[in-house]
Design a protein around this motif. Structure first.
Motif, PDB file in Angstrom:
ATOM      1  N   ASP A   1      55.149 -17.713 -21.196  1.00 14.86           N
ATOM      2  CA  ASP A   1      55.253 -19.116 -21.539  1.00 14.86           C
ATOM      3  C   ASP A   1      53.880 -19.634 -22.006  1.00 14.86           C
ATOM      4  N   TRP A   2      53.589 -19.403 -23.254  1.00 13.50           N
ATOM      5  CA  TRP A   2      52.238 -19.754 -23.736  1.00 13.50           C
ATOM      6  C   TRP A   2      52.285 -20.115 -25.220  1.00 13.50           C
ATOM      7  N   LYS A   3      51.479 -21.081 -25.589  1.00  9.98           N
ATOM      8  CA  LYS A   3      51.411 -21.469 -27.001  1.00  9.98           C
ATOM      9  C   LYS A   3      49.938 -21.560 -27.403  1.00  9.98           C
ATOM     10  N   PRO A   4      49.599 -21.114 -28.609  1.00  7.02           N
ATOM     11  CA  PRO A   4      48.198 -21.267 -29.025  1.00  7.02           C
ATOM     12  C   PRO A   4      47.874 -22.733 -29.283  1.00  7.02           C
ATOM     13  N   ASP A   5      46.630 -23.095 -29.043  1.00  5.90           N
ATOM     14  CA  ASP A   5      46.181 -24.437 -29.391  1.00  5.90           C
ATOM     15  C   ASP A   5      45.422 -24.329 -30.714  1.00  5.90           C
ATOM     16  N   ARG A   6      46.103 -24.713 -31.800  1.00  6.07           N
ATOM     17  CA  ARG A   6      45.500 -24.497 -33.126  1.00  6.07           C
ATOM     18  C   ARG A   6      44.382 -25.495 -33.436  1.00  6.07           C
ATOM     19  N   LYS A   7      44.252 -26.511 -32.581  1.00 16.79           N
ATOM     20  CA  LYS A   7      43.158 -27.469 -32.827  1.00 16.79           C
ATOM     21  C   LYS A   7      41.816 -26.913 -32.322  1.00 16.79           C
TER      22      LYS A   7
ATOM     23  N   LYS B   1      38.358 -21.926 -31.109  1.00 19.24           N
ATOM     24  CA  LYS B   1      38.431 -20.547 -30.632  1.00 19.24           C
ATOM     25  C   LYS B   1      39.566 -19.777 -31.316  1.00 19.24           C
ATOM     26  N   ALA B   2      39.290 -18.531 -31.731  1.00 24.06           N
ATOM     27  CA  ALA B   2      40.309 -17.711 -32.401  1.00 24.06           C
ATOM     28  C   ALA B   2      41.537 -17.555 -31.494  1.00 24.06           C
ATOM     29  N   ILE B   3      42.731 -17.462 -32.123  1.00 22.38           N
ATOM     30  CA  ILE B   3      43.966 -17.425 -31.332  1.00 22.38           C
ATOM     31  C   ILE B   3      44.027 -16.167 -30.463  1.00 22.38           C
ATOM     32  N   TYR B   4      43.518 -15.054 -31.010  1.00 20.55           N
ATOM     33  CA  TYR B   4      43.593 -13.834 -30.187  1.00 20.55           C
ATOM     34  C   TYR B   4      42.737 -13.987 -28.930  1.00 20.55           C
ATOM     35  N   LYS B   5      41.641 -14.759 -29.043  1.00 23.05           N
ATOM     36  CA  LYS B   5      40.784 -14.974 -27.856  1.00 23.05           C
ATOM     37  C   LYS B   5      41.500 -15.850 -26.843  1.00 23.05           C
TER      38      LYS B   5
ATOM     39  N   ARG C   1      51.305  -9.731 -35.597  1.00 20.56           N
ATOM     40  CA  ARG C   1      51.123  -8.619 -34.663  1.00 20.56           C
ATOM     41  C   ARG C   1      49.620  -8.348 -34.463  1.00 20.56           C
ATOM     42  N   SER C   2      48.840  -8.517 -35.556  1.00 22.52           N
ATOM     43  CA  SER C   2      47.403  -8.205 -35.432  1.00 22.52           C
ATOM     44  C   SER C   2      46.713  -9.116 -34.394  1.00 22.52           C
ATOM     45  N   THR C   3      47.261 -10.345 -34.209  1.00 23.09           N
ATOM     46  CA  THR C   3      46.665 -11.238 -33.203  1.00 23.09           C
ATOM     47  C   THR C   3      46.832 -10.640 -31.808  1.00 23.09           C
ATOM     48  N   VAL C   4      48.052 -10.107 -31.551  1.00 16.99           N
ATOM     49  CA  VAL C   4      48.287  -9.508 -30.227  1.00 16.99           C
ATOM     50  C   VAL C   4      47.460  -8.221 -30.083  1.00 16.99           C
ATOM     51  N   VAL C   5      47.394  -7.449 -31.189  1.00 22.42           N
ATOM     52  CA  VAL C   5      46.604  -6.199 -31.139  1.00 22.42           C
ATOM     53  C   VAL C   5      45.157  -6.529 -30.772  1.00 22.42           C
ATOM     54  N   ASN C   6      44.617  -7.572 -31.411  1.00 21.70           N
ATOM     55  CA  ASN C   6      43.217  -7.951 -31.119  1.00 21.70           C
ATOM     56  C   ASN C   6      43.049  -8.445 -29.686  1.00 21.70           C
ATOM     57  N   ALA C   7      44.044  -9.219 -29.207  1.00 24.70           N
ATOM     58  CA  ALA C   7      43.956  -9.740 -27.831  1.00 24.70           C
ATOM     59  C   ALA C   7      43.987  -8.580 -26.843  1.00 24.70           C
ATOM     60  N   TYR C   8      44.909  -7.647 -27.053  1.00 22.53           N
ATOM     61  CA  TYR C   8      44.984  -6.483 -26.150  1.00 22.53           C
ATOM     62  C   TYR C   8      43.693  -5.659 -26.259  1.00 22.53           C
TER      63      TYR C   8
ATOM     64  N   ILE D   1      35.694  -6.042 -13.681  1.00 28.66           N
ATOM     65  CA  ILE D   1      34.650  -6.281 -14.682  1.00 28.66           C
ATOM     66  C   ILE D   1      34.591  -7.776 -14.990  1.00 28.66           C
ATOM     67  N   PRO D   2      33.413  -8.367 -14.967  1.00 31.20           N
ATOM     68  CA  PRO D   2      33.357  -9.803 -15.275  1.00 31.20           C
ATOM     69  C   PRO D   2      33.838 -10.080 -16.696  1.00 31.20           C
ATOM     70  N   SER D   3      34.374 -11.253 -16.896  1.00 31.22           N
ATOM     71  CA  SER D   3      34.789 -11.633 -18.240  1.00 31.22           C
ATOM     72  C   SER D   3      33.552 -12.126 -18.981  1.00 31.22           C
ATOM     73  N   TRP D   4      32.824 -11.202 -19.542  1.00 30.18           N
ATOM     74  CA  TRP D   4      31.538 -11.557 -20.149  1.00 30.18           C
ATOM     75  C   TRP D   4      31.693 -12.600 -21.242  1.00 30.18           C
ATOM     76  N   ASN D   5      32.810 -12.466 -22.000  1.00 26.53           N
ATOM     77  CA  ASN D   5      32.987 -13.430 -23.092  1.00 26.53           C
ATOM     78  C   ASN D   5      33.041 -14.853 -22.571  1.00 26.53           C
ATOM     79  N   ARG D   6      33.751 -15.012 -21.450  1.00 28.28           N
ATOM     80  CA  ARG D   6      33.860 -16.364 -20.901  1.00 28.28           C
ATOM     81  C   ARG D   6      32.478 -16.860 -20.464  1.00 28.28           C
ATOM     82  N   TYR D   7      31.719 -15.984 -19.826  1.00 29.10           N
ATOM     83  CA  TYR D   7      30.362 -16.384 -19.415  1.00 29.10           C
ATOM     84  C   TYR D   7      29.515 -16.740 -20.638  1.00 29.10           C
TER      85      TYR D   7
END
Ligand SMILES: Cc1ncc(COP(=O)(O)O)c(C=O)c1O
Length: 476
Positions: A2-8, A11-15, A50-57, A88-94
């Motif tokens: 249950d998730w929707k991207p926030d296009r506003k 941040k990239a959608i895959y992130k 599909r490439s968005t999900v591939v990048n997220a994974y 592993i810490p979420s370095w990107n978030r930090y």
């Protein structure tokens, strides 16, 4: 899911998707015993490429949060919740969370391109290797006896160097001061940071020149400062603009780089200097006089600094050896009232316990030596030759396509492009042709400008760089 991207969001959608799944793993929404949906089915369910999900994974896999196995699909990594309990810490978030903001993407790109690929560098604001006084400096390092202890030095910097700087600024910049009013910093850059962090608070309004070196300095935003602009003309800002900014926004400080300014090369005239000092003392707001370039006047004439004309203690004066000796020494200084200097040196102690003794000794001996003056004279001659060569190259390869005013000192040339173009495309095309420069939008609000630095390359490379830039511009 249950998730929707926030296009506003920027941040990239895959992130966004990767972050959502990461949070779900952390709070147990996605337990380790259940596989994650396949890339294709998740893309369909969420109406994404599909490439968005591939990048997220891919992102989650690189963080060690999920495993992708041929045959068994995508699962949550056992290392996280399994026996080893490793996480592993979420370095990107930090990386995104820090209050100290990163440089603009384009600035990072220019820096990287200039270092990684051997491009003709009309971007970096510094002298080339041949302009550094290497033989003078190596004479100093091979013969000198050290000035003292190599423990932590005085919080304001080596006293002998501060004493030498008092003589230097009296002789070359007309400033009367004393060692107790000086703080040695890691270049003018640290001086700016210390002033912004120690003397301003979030929400304060300040005025900077447009365009200017300060225009996109992330430190202002990091500290929550409101920036207002003083447009720069051929002879500098209009002092009256300071008054109107004060009326509208109650500005608390004025940042100026008045001599051979980065990027326009302008020189503030005496009348304007007097008017600025007058306004500053009537309004009771300090002027930060950032002066790395005044010694490079091609005419050789001494420039009267605002600080030398300041009778009321309104000016904090910043300078450095970066543009006249060597940027790698990282020697800069601030001159101001003792109480301010003590406040800033306390902050410098907290940050780095003071400046390296070695480069302070080298700087001291060079400033004290006879060779300093000889070096400056030679440097000015060389810079003038390079300035002439860049002008000749622009007139040869970009006739009727550019407009500029002739810098009488310094190392930068601010160039108006007389053609509509896409800034990113022009940069890409120039990089392809082996030359790099600074796009104007990183330094000012007006479209259609580029900054060329003519100190970093020799004359022939400058000519080749401008020729290549011309070809890039014509290719658009
Ligand atoms: C106007 C101005 N101020 C400050 C700096 C920072 O220089 P440094 O820290 O090397 O002295 C620069 C560098 O380009 C500059 O152009």
């Amino acid at each position: 899911m249950d998730w929707k991207p926030d296009r506003k969001l920027k941040k990239a959608i895959y992130k966004q998707l990767a972050e959502y799944i990461e949070n779900g793993i952390a709070d147990g929404t996605f337990p380790p015993d259940r596989p994650l949906p396949s890339e294709r089915s998740l893309a369909t369910a969420l109406n994404l490429n599909r490439s968005t999900v591939v990048n997220a994974y891919g992102e989650l896999e690189s963080m060690g949060l999920i495993e992708r196995n041929r045959g068994s699909g995508t699962t949550i990594s056992k290392d996280i919740w399994g026996t080893t309990k490793k996480r592993i810490p979420s370095w990107n978030r930090y990386i995104e969370a820090g209050s100290f903001l990163p440089s603009q993407i384009v600035t990072q790109k220019i820096r990287k391109e200039a270092v990684d690929h051997k491009l003709i560098n009309l971007a970096s604001g510094e002298l080339s290797e041949e302009l550094f006084p290497k033989s003078f400096l190596s004479e100093i390092t091979s013969t000198r006896c050290f000035l003292g202890s190599i423990g932590y030095d005085h919080p304001q910097g080596n006293e002998i160097l501060r004493n030498t700087i008092t003589k230097h600024v009296r002789k070359y910049r007309g400033i009367e001061t004393s060692p107790s009013s000086i703080l040695i910093t890691s270049g003018a850059q640290q001086a700016l940071h210390l002033i912004i962090q120690c003397l301003l608070k979030p929400g304060d309004a300040i005025a900077i020149e447009d365009p200017s070196y300060n225009y996109n300095l992330p430190i202002f935003k990091s500290v929550g400062i409101q920036i207002h602009y003083l447009p720069v003309n051929k002879d500098g800002i209009d002092p009256e603009d300071i008054k109107s900014l004060y009326k509208k926004h109650r500005i608390k400080m004025i940042f100026l780089n008045p001599y051979f300014q980065n990027p326009t090369g302008y020189l503030l005239n005496k009348k304007k200097k007097e008017a600025i000092l007058d306004i500053s003392s009537k309004l009771g707001i300090p002027v930060i006089e950032d002066d790395p370039y005044s010694l490079t006047a091609f005419s050789g004439d001494k420039i009267s600094t605002l600080k030398s004309m300041d009778r009321n203690g309104n000016v904090l004066y910043i300078s450095s050896l970066s543009k006249i000796v060597a940027s790698g020494l990282r020697i800069g200084w601030i001159i101001g009232p003792t109480s301010v200097i003590e406040r800033l040196s306390d902050a410098k102690q907290q940050i780095d316990f003071g400046h390296s003794s070695y480069t302070q000794w080298i700087a001291n001996d060079f400033l004290e030596s006879q060779t300093f003056h000889i070096h400056i004279k030679g440097l000015i001659k060389e810079l003038e030759k390079r300035r002439d060569r860049i002008i000749l190259s622009l007139d040869t390869y970009l006739k009727d396509l550019v407009e500029y005013s002739l810098p009488q000192g310094g190392i930068h040339l601010w160039c108006k492009i007389l053609k509509n173009y896409n800034e990113i495309q022009l940069l890409e095309e120039s990089i392809k042709r082996g030359v790099i420069y600074v796009p104007g939008s990183t330094l000012g609000s007006k479209d259609g400008f580029v900054r060329f630095t003519f100190a970093r390359e020799d004359e022939d490379s400058i000519a080749e760089g401008i020729k290549n830039f011309g070809e890039a511009l014509k290719s658009l």
